[in-house]
Scaffold this motif. Sequence first.
Motif, PDB file in Angstrom:
ATOM      1  N   ALA A 106      -2.903  -2.862  18.972  1.00 10.32           N
ATOM      2  CA  ALA A 106      -3.401  -2.545  17.633  1.00 10.32           C
ATOM      3  C   ALA A 106      -4.447  -3.584  17.227  1.00 10.32           C
ATOM      4  O   ALA A 106      -4.520  -4.671  17.807  1.00 10.32           O
ATOM      5  CB  ALA A 106      -2.249  -2.556  16.638  1.00 10.32           C
ATOM      6  N   ALA A 107      -5.224  -3.256  16.224  1.00  9.69           N
ATOM      7  CA  ALA A 107      -6.157  -4.236  15.663  1.00  9.69           C
ATOM      8  C   ALA A 107      -5.352  -5.300  14.917  1.00  9.69           C
ATOM      9  O   ALA A 107      -4.409  -4.972  14.193  1.00  9.69           O
ATOM     10  CB  ALA A 107      -7.117  -3.555  14.704  1.00  9.69           C
ATOM     11  N   PRO A 108      -5.680  -6.568  15.095  1.00  6.45           N
ATOM     12  CA  PRO A 108      -4.931  -7.609  14.373  1.00  6.45           C
ATOM     13  C   PRO A 108      -5.200  -7.533  12.874  1.00  6.45           C
ATOM     14  O   PRO A 108      -6.296  -7.160  12.446  1.00  6.45           O
ATOM     15  CB  PRO A 108      -5.468  -8.916  14.967  1.00  6.45           C
ATOM     16  CG  PRO A 108      -6.767  -8.564  15.577  1.00  6.45           C
ATOM     17  CD  PRO A 108      -6.721  -7.111  15.949  1.00  6.45           C
ATOM     18  N   PRO A 109      -4.199  -7.880  12.075  1.00  3.31           N
ATOM     19  CA  PRO A 109      -4.390  -7.830  10.621  1.00  3.31           C
ATOM     20  C   PRO A 109      -5.156  -9.034  10.124  1.00  3.31           C
ATOM     21  O   PRO A 109      -5.164 -10.084  10.761  1.00  3.31           O
ATOM     22  CB  PRO A 109      -2.948  -7.861  10.098  1.00  3.31           C
ATOM     23  CG  PRO A 109      -2.224  -8.695  11.125  1.00  3.31           C
ATOM     24  CD  PRO A 109      -2.852  -8.332  12.452  1.00  3.31           C
ATOM     25  N   GLY A 110      -5.780  -8.883   8.995  1.00  5.58           N
ATOM     26  CA  GLY A 110      -6.409 -10.011   8.327  1.00  5.58           C
ATOM     27  C   GLY A 110      -5.421 -10.607   7.335  1.00  5.58           C
ATOM     28  O   GLY A 110      -5.229 -10.050   6.256  1.00  5.58           O
ATOM     29  N   MET A 147       1.275   0.282  11.054  1.00  4.50           N
ATOM     30  CA  MET A 147       2.321   0.624  12.020  1.00  4.50           C
ATOM     31  C   MET A 147       2.454   2.141  12.141  1.00  4.50           C
ATOM     32  O   MET A 147       2.588   2.691  13.233  1.00  4.50           O
ATOM     33  CB  MET A 147       3.650  -0.004  11.613  1.00  4.50           C
ATOM     34  CG  MET A 147       4.755   0.197  12.639  1.00  4.50           C
ATOM     35  SD  MET A 147       6.332  -0.560  12.152  1.00  4.50           S
ATOM     36  CE  MET A 147       6.012  -2.264  12.628  1.00  4.50           C
ATOM     37  N   ARG A 148       2.420   2.836  11.009  1.00  4.11           N
ATOM     38  CA  ARG A 148       2.514   4.298  11.027  1.00  4.11           C
ATOM     39  C   ARG A 148       1.379   4.905  11.851  1.00  4.11           C
ATOM     40  O   ARG A 148       1.603   5.734  12.736  1.00  4.11           O
ATOM     41  CB  ARG A 148       2.494   4.863   9.602  1.00  4.11           C
ATOM     42  CG  ARG A 148       2.734   6.381   9.537  1.00  4.11           C
ATOM     43  CD  ARG A 148       2.486   6.921   8.138  1.00  4.11           C
ATOM     44  NE  ARG A 148       1.079   6.835   7.782  1.00  4.11           N
ATOM     45  CZ  ARG A 148       0.147   7.701   8.199  1.00  4.11           C
ATOM     46  NH1 ARG A 148       0.449   8.699   9.000  1.00  4.11           N
ATOM     47  NH2 ARG A 148      -1.113   7.548   7.826  1.00  4.11           N
ATOM     48  N   PRO A 167       0.739 -12.963  16.754  1.00  2.00           N
ATOM     49  CA  PRO A 167      -0.181 -14.111  16.705  1.00  2.00           C
ATOM     50  C   PRO A 167      -0.853 -14.279  15.334  1.00  2.00           C
ATOM     51  O   PRO A 167      -1.050 -15.405  14.869  1.00  2.00           O
ATOM     52  CB  PRO A 167      -1.218 -13.809  17.792  1.00  2.00           C
ATOM     53  CG  PRO A 167      -0.559 -12.827  18.697  1.00  2.00           C
ATOM     54  CD  PRO A 167       0.362 -12.025  17.819  1.00  2.00           C
ATOM     55  N   ALA A 168      -1.202 -13.168  14.695  1.00  2.00           N
ATOM     56  CA  ALA A 168      -1.846 -13.256  13.376  1.00  2.00           C
ATOM     57  C   ALA A 168      -0.884 -13.814  12.339  1.00  2.00           C
ATOM     58  O   ALA A 168      -1.265 -14.653  11.501  1.00  2.00           O
ATOM     59  CB  ALA A 168      -2.352 -11.875  12.958  1.00  2.00           C
ATOM     60  N   ALA A 185      -0.058 -10.702  -3.012  1.00  2.00           N
ATOM     61  CA  ALA A 185      -0.556 -10.838  -1.640  1.00  2.00           C
ATOM     62  C   ALA A 185       0.477 -10.350  -0.638  1.00  2.00           C
ATOM     63  O   ALA A 185       0.145  -9.661   0.330  1.00  2.00           O
ATOM     64  CB  ALA A 185      -0.918 -12.305  -1.360  1.00  2.00           C
ATOM     65  N   ALA A 186       1.736 -10.686  -0.872  1.00  2.00           N
ATOM     66  CA  ALA A 186       2.797 -10.239   0.027  1.00  2.00           C
ATOM     67  C   ALA A 186       2.934  -8.725  -0.008  1.00  2.00           C
ATOM     68  O   ALA A 186       3.099  -8.081   1.035  1.00  2.00           O
ATOM     69  CB  ALA A 186       4.123 -10.904  -0.346  1.00  2.00           C
ATOM     70  N   SER A 187       2.845  -8.141  -1.182  1.00  4.25           N
ATOM     71  CA  SER A 187       2.969  -6.694  -1.330  1.00  4.25           C
ATOM     72  C   SER A 187       1.805  -5.970  -0.645  1.00  4.25           C
ATOM     73  O   SER A 187       2.007  -4.969   0.063  1.00  4.25           O
ATOM     74  CB  SER A 187       3.039  -6.311  -2.809  1.00  4.25           C
ATOM     75  OG  SER A 187       3.211  -4.924  -2.956  1.00  4.25           O
ATOM     76  N   ARG A 188       0.603  -6.472  -0.843  1.00  5.02           N
ATOM     77  CA  ARG A 188      -0.563  -5.857  -0.171  1.00  5.02           C
ATOM     78  C   ARG A 188      -0.398  -5.892   1.343  1.00  5.02           C
ATOM     79  O   ARG A 188      -0.634  -4.906   2.038  1.00  5.02           O
ATOM     80  CB  ARG A 188      -1.850  -6.592  -0.559  1.00  5.02           C
ATOM     81  CG  ARG A 188      -2.454  -6.162  -1.869  1.00  5.02           C
ATOM     82  CD  ARG A 188      -3.876  -6.702  -2.050  1.00  5.02           C
ATOM     83  NE  ARG A 188      -3.955  -8.154  -1.903  1.00  5.02           N
ATOM     84  CZ  ARG A 188      -3.779  -9.017  -2.892  1.00  5.02           C
ATOM     85  NH1 ARG A 188      -3.514  -8.588  -4.109  1.00  5.02           N
ATOM     86  NH2 ARG A 188      -3.869 -10.321  -2.673  1.00  5.02           N
ATOM     87  N   ALA A 189       0.015  -7.043   1.873  1.00  6.15           N
ATOM     88  CA  ALA A 189       0.166  -7.192   3.312  1.00  6.15           C
ATOM     89  C   ALA A 189       1.291  -6.306   3.845  1.00  6.15           C
ATOM     90  O   ALA A 189       1.162  -5.705   4.919  1.00  6.15           O
ATOM     91  CB  ALA A 189       0.425  -8.647   3.675  1.00  6.15           C
ATOM     92  N   ALA A 190       2.394  -6.222   3.115  1.00  5.29           N
ATOM     93  CA  ALA A 190       3.506  -5.387   3.560  1.00  5.29           C
ATOM     94  C   ALA A 190       3.096  -3.920   3.589  1.00  5.29           C
ATOM     95  O   ALA A 190       3.366  -3.199   4.573  1.00  5.29           O
ATOM     96  CB  ALA A 190       4.719  -5.595   2.655  1.00  5.29           C
ATOM     97  N   ASN A 191       2.442  -3.452   2.550  1.00  3.30           N
ATOM     98  CA  ASN A 191       1.994  -2.050   2.521  1.00  3.30           C
ATOM     99  C   ASN A 191       0.985  -1.775   3.627  1.00  3.30           C
ATOM    100  O   ASN A 191       1.047  -0.740   4.304  1.00  3.30           O
ATOM    101  CB  ASN A 191       1.419  -1.692   1.148  1.00  3.30           C
ATOM    102  CG  ASN A 191       2.496  -1.248   0.196  1.00  3.30           C
ATOM    103  OD1 ASN A 191       3.140  -0.233   0.398  1.00  3.30           O
ATOM    104  ND2 ASN A 191       2.712  -2.037  -0.848  1.00  3.30           N
ATOM    105  N   ALA A 192       0.059  -2.698   3.823  1.00  2.00           N
ATOM    106  CA  ALA A 192      -0.938  -2.530   4.886  1.00  2.00           C
ATOM    107  C   ALA A 192      -0.273  -2.516   6.260  1.00  2.00           C
ATOM    108  O   ALA A 192      -0.676  -1.759   7.151  1.00  2.00           O
ATOM    109  CB  ALA A 192      -1.987  -3.641   4.807  1.00  2.00           C
TER     110      ALA A 192
END
Length: 196
Positions: free
Chosen positions: A95-99, A183-184, A54-55, A171-178
């Motif tokens: 899980a907590a939804p991402p920002g 997930m881990r 959903p996020a 922004a994409a890199s930050r979100a992917a790493n987060a």
Amino acid sequence: MSAGSGLHARLRAETAAAHEALERDLDWEARVATLPGYRNLLARFHGFHAAYEPAIAEALGDPGFLDERRRLDPLAADLLHLGLDAVSIESLPQAAPPGLDGTASALGSLYVLEGSTLGGQVIGRRIAALHGFDEIAGCAYYRGRGARVGALWASFRARLDALTGEAEAKAASRAANATFEAMRVWLCRPVASAAA
């Protein structure tokens, strides 16, 4: 970004450590070796996708692109096949939804979920060999895309590589790493769940 490399290549490099940490800590082979372990892993994935899909949808704003990539329904189908009822599935922890703050971060997060469909082919074959499940019954999450896996990944990669600005790439890199890290933590921490 270097010419011709594309954002997907940059994300692969910039998320390598987070990706390796997830693979190291997840120990998927041990978790899918038993039906209770496999069921618990799917329940954890369900809780992750229930928060993230959903996020991503809200930040991406492109239902046509995202809808064929959603994986909550296959997860629910697998959990039903493994003995959970619909009420138990709806009650699973999430899980907590991402920002996520826009298209680039949504695509960065989706990069993790979409990329998992590629490795999921290997996992799905192992689960099929161990438990006799297929893409219809018990292994829809891992194998439900069938021959469409490559085409869906290629179209996702093209969409990602269309982002060419440095701010978008960051922004994409930050979100992917987060997303890899979230997930881990979500998949690897021991918790009691309705699937246990």
